[in-house]
Scaffold this active site. Structure first.
Site, mmCIF file in Angstrom:
data_model
loop_
_atom_site.group_PDB
_atom_site.id
_atom_site.type_symbol
_atom_site.label_atom_id
_atom_site.label_comp_id
_atom_site.label_asym_id
_atom_site.label_seq_id
_atom_site.Cartn_x
_atom_site.Cartn_y
_atom_site.Cartn_z
ATOM 1 N N HIS A 149 -130.169 85.393 -12.006
ATOM 2 C CA HIS A 149 -130.971 86.410 -11.322
ATOM 3 C C HIS A 149 -132.378 85.906 -10.959
ATOM 4 O O HIS A 149 -132.773 85.876 -9.798
ATOM 5 C CB HIS A 149 -131.155 87.629 -12.225
ATOM 6 C CG HIS A 149 -129.907 88.281 -12.689
ATOM 7 N ND1 HIS A 149 -129.113 89.031 -11.850
ATOM 8 C CD2 HIS A 149 -129.310 88.314 -13.900
ATOM 9 C CE1 HIS A 149 -128.094 89.510 -12.545
ATOM 10 N NE2 HIS A 149 -128.182 89.091 -13.778
HETATM 11 C C1 BDR Z 1 -132.773 91.149 -14.803
HETATM 12 O O1 BDR Z 1 -132.729 91.738 -16.099
HETATM 13 C C2 BDR Z 1 -132.969 90.769 -17.078
HETATM 14 O O2 BDR Z 1 -132.063 90.874 -18.137
HETATM 15 C C3 BDR Z 1 -132.917 89.426 -16.398
HETATM 16 O O3 BDR Z 1 -133.834 88.530 -16.988
HETATM 17 C C4 BDR Z 1 -133.279 89.731 -14.979
HETATM 18 O O4 BDR Z 1 -134.673 89.684 -14.765
HETATM 19 C C5 BDR Z 1 -131.395 91.254 -14.174
HETATM 20 O O5 BDR Z 1 -131.026 92.582 -14.045
#
Ligand code: BDR
Ligand code: CA
Length: 310
Positions: free
Chosen positions: A237
């Site tokens: 992500h």
């Molecule tokens: C986001 O949520 C977190 O768990 C990850 O680091 C990312 O920023 C993804 O939904």
């Protein structure tokens, strides 16, 4: 080369860690500070993790702690996605990097005063919202904000909401309402970018501290993905924000208008991404497509090139 000055606001987080290391490994940008916010785990842990990551590289960077609670509902427990400590529960030495005495919001503002600044925001948006509250001129001072958050089609905490926005929807609403240019990397994009077991093996084969730390952190994250999604693809992500900055054009972007639902029984934290053609030239954009084979190769080569701190 003129290097873009970048501040990373983050809640590390395994994918945050990869994003931060990609930023350090990228000559196109200069990481001027890392500011921690509560999110994946509490602020004490995200600030410690930011110091641990700063310690991995061979140059000093400012690390500061920010907001421990979202603007409204407090978070009552840590997420288990990134391990109990937020970085996959490895053993770490006590970091040499110490916390800057300033609050993250002041570090953000000072960095914007010092020169052209791009903010990469890869956690809940609390620090940014509070910085805007304290320094209303900030929105006209920052060149660009690249955010991981939101989803058009499906959330990952509720069917409607993605984690970073769900933790602090009021903050997201404030940040989206500001006049600064925003590039948002929502789940619809980030799920196209993932590492596979072969990539973790390649990292181990380097025989370097970076390879060992990255594969070590990613292993339990892969196990979580297996349990949650039914396969071990580890979704990158947060790295999408840095990738967009260091490899312009690699992510297809579309002009949009962003909004966040703060109320509602089922929709709190949902993002509404208006993609109508009339918004093609908007200062708000979302990432819509990325080539994963190209991204994986780029990321691995960059991480392999990173010089660790001696
Ligand atoms: C986001 O949520 C977190 O768990 C990850 O680091 C990312 O920023 C993804 O939904
Ligand atoms: Ca994150």
């Amino acid at each position: 080369m003129d290097r873009r000055r970048v501040l990373i606001d983050t809640d590390p987080g395994v994918d945050d860690a990869i994003a931060i290391l990609l930023a350090f490994a990228s000559p196109e940008i200069e990481v001027v500070a890392i500011t921690a916010v509560a999110g994946n785990v509490g602020l004490d842990k995200t600030a410690l993790n930011a110091r641990r990551l700063a310690d991995l590289v061979d140059r000093p960077v400012v690390v500061a702690a920010g907001c421990a609670e979202p603007l409204s509902d407090p978070v009552t427990e840590d997420s288990v996605v990134h391990g109990r400590d937020g970085l996959g529960d490895l053993e770490w030495d006590e970091p040499r990097t110490i916390l800057d005495p300033r609050h993250a919001t002041e570090v953000i503002y000072d960095a914007a005063v010092e020169g052209p600044l791009t903010i990469v925001a890869i956690g809940p948006l609390t620090n940014l919202a509070v910085a805007l509250e304290r320094h209303p001129d900030l929105e006209s001072m920052v060149e660009r904000v690249v955010i991981m958050g939101g989803a058009s089609f499906e959330g990952n905490v509720t069917p409607a909401a993605e984690f970073n926005i769900w933790v602090d929807p009021e903050a997201a609403r404030r940040v989206f309402a500001a006049s600064w240019p925003i590039d948002l990397m929502p789940l619809d994009l980030t799920h196209q970018a993932y590492l596979v077991d072969e990539d973790l093996e390649e990292m181990r084969s380097w025989g370097t501290v970076i390879g060992e730390r990255c594969s070590g952190m990613l292993e339990p994250y892969a196990a979580f993905h297996d349990e949650w999604y039914g396969n071990r693809d580890v979704i990158m992500h947060d790295a999408m924000c840095v990738y967009e900055l260091v490899s312009p054009g690699a992510i297809t972007l579309q002009g949009v208008r962003l909004a966040v639902e703060v109320a509602g029984e089922h929709a709190r934290g949902a993002t509404f991404i208006d993609r109508r053609r009339a918004l093609a030239d908007s200062v708000q954009r979302v990432g819509v497509h990325v080539d994963n084979a190209q991204f994986r190769r780029f990321l691995l080569d960059r991480l392999h090139s990173l010089t660790p701190r001696s």
